[in-house]
Write a protein that holds these residues in place. Sequence first.
Motif: not given
Length: 283
Positions: A37-49
């Motif tokens: 959630l942190h990497q994908g939703v908050i940090q907009h990290n492409d891998k986790y999105q």
Amino acid sequence: MTPVNVSSGNAVLVTGATHARELLSSQVPLFLCLKLLHQGVIQHNDKYQKLLAADKFMFIPIINVDGAALVEDHWKTDHKIINKRKNGNPDFLVQCGEEDAGVDLNRNYGVDWQAASQKNKTELCGDFWPGAEAFSEPESRAIRDYVGQHKHEIKFIINCHTSGNDFIWPFNGREPNDINDRAPGMLAVFQDIAKNAPFPDGVMKGNSYEVIGDKMGGDADDYMLATYGIPSVTAEMGFFGQYIDDWRCQSKAVCFEILRENTRWIEYIFTHLDDIGDKVLIH
């Protein structure tokens, strides 16, 4: 905030705290969930999105709720981690006491289940009491039913445990391992992960007999693969020396190091879930 598409694809299930005293095992699912959630939703990290958009992630941090609650209660009152492995089944509380009563949930599943003698107190009050019958316990029945309800989505199951630094796959109730007969193609899936995923140094890999020299009936991983065709593993995380009396991390820094190192190989499974799913034949 950039919205993340909700996946309708394959799913992975991560569980913790099958055994009450294994404290860090409940933190692994929570850590993974928060990181996604942190990497994908908050940090907009492409891998986790991309992971969140492509697949589903199911987390059950505590299977053994009553056992874990007892451990927590004793920590609050006595500042001690009691040696409670089993669940809160009260049937033999008088004979065994609250610390040693209960059923080992990872011996209670309905595949290669083996009865033990109630007349033998060493077995009855020992760590591995399998229950009166397979699926005698509400916790094992709940996991069985949950996976059964989602068997067409779930393509991999990771059951988190501590400690021992092991990566254990089915089948554990028989020796020699007959996985190629019972689940054709699945050994190659486990061996690919064992070979290519970035595990911590020194992790032992194989079924329980290959890793610890023992076979065990009623195992959760065995049941999931034999019954539903879903590959399932037990991950014993951390070396014994990283814990106080085997169960409590030496420090917060050590806890984080165990989480960080084991997240790497788990994320290998996350990123290869679609490839794994192509090999899974749901029963």
